[in-house]
Design a protein around this motif. Structure first.
Motif, short mmCIF file in Angstrom:
data_model
loop_
_atom_site.label_atom_id
_atom_site.label_comp_id
_atom_site.label_asym_id
_atom_site.label_seq_id
_atom_site.Cartn_x
_atom_site.Cartn_y
_atom_site.Cartn_z
N HIS A 185 11.73 -1.16 -9.88
CA HIS A 185 11.65 -1.79 -8.55
C HIS A 185 10.31 -2.52 -8.39
CE1 HIS A 185 11.63 -2.01 -4.12
NE2 HIS A 185 10.55 -1.26 -4.10
N TYR A 186 9.24 -1.83 -8.80
CA TYR A 186 7.90 -2.42 -8.71
C TYR A 186 7.79 -3.64 -9.63
CZ TYR A 186 2.74 -2.50 -9.00
OH TYR A 186 1.42 -2.87 -8.98
N TYR A 187 8.19 -3.45 -10.89
CA TYR A 187 8.08 -4.53 -11.89
C TYR A 187 8.84 -5.77 -11.43
CZ TYR A 187 7.21 -6.29 -16.57
OH TYR A 187 6.73 -7.03 -17.62
N TRP A 188 10.03 -5.53 -10.90
CA TRP A 188 10.91 -6.63 -10.50
C TRP A 188 10.42 -7.31 -9.22
CZ3 TRP A 188 16.56 -5.41 -12.04
CH2 TRP A 188 17.25 -6.60 -12.29
N SER A 242 9.32 6.74 2.64
CA SER A 242 10.03 6.52 3.90
C SER A 242 9.20 5.62 4.82
CB SER A 242 10.34 7.86 4.58
OG SER A 242 11.13 8.63 3.71
N LEU A 243 7.88 5.79 4.81
CA LEU A 243 7.03 4.90 5.62
C LEU A 243 7.12 3.46 5.10
CD1 LEU A 243 3.66 6.74 6.41
CD2 LEU A 243 5.53 6.22 7.94
N HIS A 244 7.16 3.33 3.77
CA HIS A 244 7.28 2.03 3.09
C HIS A 244 8.57 1.33 3.59
CE1 HIS A 244 7.27 -0.62 -0.47
NE2 HIS A 244 8.44 -0.15 -0.86
N LEU A 245 9.65 2.11 3.61
CA LEU A 245 10.95 1.58 4.06
C LEU A 245 10.92 1.27 5.55
CD1 LEU A 245 13.97 1.09 3.53
CD2 LEU A 245 14.36 3.53 3.77
N LEU A 246 10.32 2.18 6.33
CA LEU A 246 10.25 2.01 7.78
C LEU A 246 9.48 0.74 8.15
CD1 LEU A 246 10.75 3.39 10.62
CD2 LEU A 246 8.44 4.28 10.42
N PHE A 302 0.85 -1.21 0.00
CA PHE A 302 0.00 0.00 0.00
C PHE A 302 0.88 1.26 0.00
CE2 PHE A 302 -2.36 3.38 2.03
CZ PHE A 302 -3.66 3.24 1.56
N LEU A 303 1.89 1.27 0.89
CA LEU A 303 2.73 2.47 1.02
C LEU A 303 3.62 2.66 -0.20
CD1 LEU A 303 3.58 1.98 4.79
CD2 LEU A 303 2.23 3.85 3.84
N GLY A 304 4.13 1.54 -0.76
CA GLY A 304 4.97 1.63 -1.96
C GLY A 304 4.18 2.19 -3.13
N LYS A 305 2.96 1.68 -3.28
CA LYS A 305 2.11 2.12 -4.38
C LYS A 305 1.74 3.60 -4.21
CE LYS A 305 0.39 -1.05 -6.60
NZ LYS A 305 -1.01 -1.46 -6.53
N THR A 306 1.45 3.99 -2.97
CA THR A 306 1.09 5.40 -2.73
C THR A 306 2.27 6.31 -3.07
OG1 THR A 306 -0.33 4.62 -0.94
CG2 THR A 306 0.05 6.98 -1.04
N ALA A 307 3.48 5.90 -2.65
CA ALA A 307 4.68 6.70 -2.96
C ALA A 307 4.83 6.85 -4.48
CB ALA A 307 5.92 6.04 -2.38
N LEU A 308 4.66 5.74 -5.19
CA LEU A 308 4.81 5.77 -6.65
C LEU A 308 3.74 6.66 -7.30
CD1 LEU A 308 6.33 4.77 -9.12
CD2 LEU A 308 4.96 2.70 -9.09
N ARG A 327 6.44 20.83 -5.30
CA ARG A 327 7.23 20.62 -4.07
C ARG A 327 6.45 19.81 -3.03
NH1 ARG A 327 8.47 24.32 0.45
NH2 ARG A 327 10.43 23.60 1.37
N VAL A 328 5.20 20.22 -2.78
CA VAL A 328 4.41 19.52 -1.76
C VAL A 328 4.14 18.07 -2.18
CG1 VAL A 328 2.18 20.44 -2.57
CG2 VAL A 328 2.39 19.66 -0.25
N LEU A 329 3.88 17.87 -3.48
CA LEU A 329 3.62 16.50 -3.96
C LEU A 329 4.88 15.64 -3.86
CD1 LEU A 329 1.45 17.41 -7.07
CD2 LEU A 329 0.69 16.00 -5.15
N GLY A 330 6.00 16.24 -4.21
CA GLY A 330 7.28 15.51 -4.15
C GLY A 330 7.63 15.14 -2.70
N LEU A 331 7.37 16.08 -1.78
CA LEU A 331 7.68 15.79 -0.37
C LEU A 331 6.78 14.68 0.16
CD1 LEU A 331 8.37 19.37 1.03
CD2 LEU A 331 10.00 17.51 0.76
N TYR A 332 5.52 14.66 -0.28
CA TYR A 332 4.63 13.57 0.15
C TYR A 332 5.10 12.24 -0.43
CZ TYR A 332 1.09 15.82 2.95
OH TYR A 332 0.44 16.45 3.98
N CYS A 333 5.61 12.26 -1.66
CA CYS A 333 6.15 11.03 -2.24
C CYS A 333 7.26 10.49 -1.34
CB CYS A 333 6.68 11.32 -3.65
SG CYS A 333 7.73 10.02 -4.25
N PHE A 334 8.16 11.38 -0.91
CA PHE A 334 9.25 10.96 -0.02
C PHE A 334 8.71 10.44 1.31
CE2 PHE A 334 12.45 12.15 3.26
CZ PHE A 334 13.37 11.16 2.96
N PHE A 335 7.66 11.11 1.82
CA PHE A 335 7.05 10.69 3.08
C PHE A 335 6.53 9.25 2.99
CE2 PHE A 335 2.89 10.39 5.33
CZ PHE A 335 3.35 10.44 6.64
N TRP A 336 5.78 8.94 1.91
CA TRP A 336 5.22 7.59 1.75
C TRP A 336 6.32 6.57 1.51
CZ3 TRP A 336 0.72 7.49 3.72
CH2 TRP A 336 -0.17 8.55 3.55
#
Ligand code: HEM
Length: 204
Positions: free
Chosen positions: A163-166, A89-93, A46-52, A78-87
């Protein structure tokens, strides 16, 4: 009709609301045990897909602003890009915390051993660099180097869809569609890729 500064403010408020809604939706699914037999894996997906999704939306802003002649739309990047990073990072966390239980050595081994994980890690590092340098004071100090660095967002989207495809073992249709969307968005930047390959050919 021209997009005004008030419209941009409203759009930013909507983006924050959408992010908040997505976050609470995930918490609700978790709380109601609605994430299936493997909730941790489902959360990672869910988090990976949201980030993408946020990354693709961020990249669609410039072509949209150019084609619709709405320069103010650029302020949403900028705001969209920062949210991408946020999701992302949650995906990684969630992966490091709930899947690997903070075994950082195992995490490093996975990143080195599994190519799809290497691609994910490279994507995250690019997103981290772009997020830190999006701070206005740093951006001003970097001058032209900022633009050079921020072109790396094109590579990050290519890495993210790879990354997703693989990462998927079957059902390649959806990651294939994401790949196509990525290529369409990169085709909008063909001048950049042409000049890059031109410079590379000159050197070699
Ligand atoms: C160090 C960084 C990263 C790690 C360790 C990581 C790890 C993972 C893992 C373990 C999976 C699940 C694979 C499986 O089902 O077996 C996954 C899937 C995925 N990741 Fe990442 N990832 C990273 C960075 C990213 C970034 C930066 C993005 C996007 C911007 C991203 C987007 C995705 C997507 C879209 C999926 C597939 C989700 C699905 O199948 O529905 N990942 N990642």
């Amino acid at each position: 009709m021209k997009v005004s500064s008030t419209d941009i403010l409203a759009a930013k408020a909507l983006i924050h609301l959408a992010a908040l809604f997505t976050f609470f939706y995930l918490l609700l699914l978790l709380e109601q045990n609605a994430l299936g037999a493997d909730p941790v894996k489902e959360m990672i997906h869910f988090l990976g897909k949201t980030a993408l999704n946020f990354l693709l939306i961020t990249l669609s802003i410039s072509p949209l602003a150019r084609r619709c002649k709405q320069p103010l739309l650029i302020q949403l990047r900028r705001v969209l890009g920062l949210y991408c990073f946020f999701w992302a990072s949650l995906h990684l966390l969630v992966f490091i915390w709930l899947e690997l239980d903070w075994q950082l050595q195992l995490f490093m081994q996975e990143v080195v051993k599994r190519p799809y994980m290497t691609l994910g890690a490279l994507t995250w590092i690019i997103l981290l660099a772009l997020s830190i340098t999006s701070i206005t004071a740093i951006r001003k100090k970097m001058k032209r180097a900022w633009l050079t660095l921020h072109r790396f967002v094109y590579w990050s989207v290519l890495l993210a869809v790879s990354h997703y495809y693989w990462s998927v073992k079957s059902e390649l249709v959806e990651p294939g569609v994401y790949f196509l969307i990525c290529l369409v968005l990169l085709a909008e930047r063909k001048d950049y890729f042409k000049s890059l390959s031109g410079r590379w050919l000159q050197k070699n």
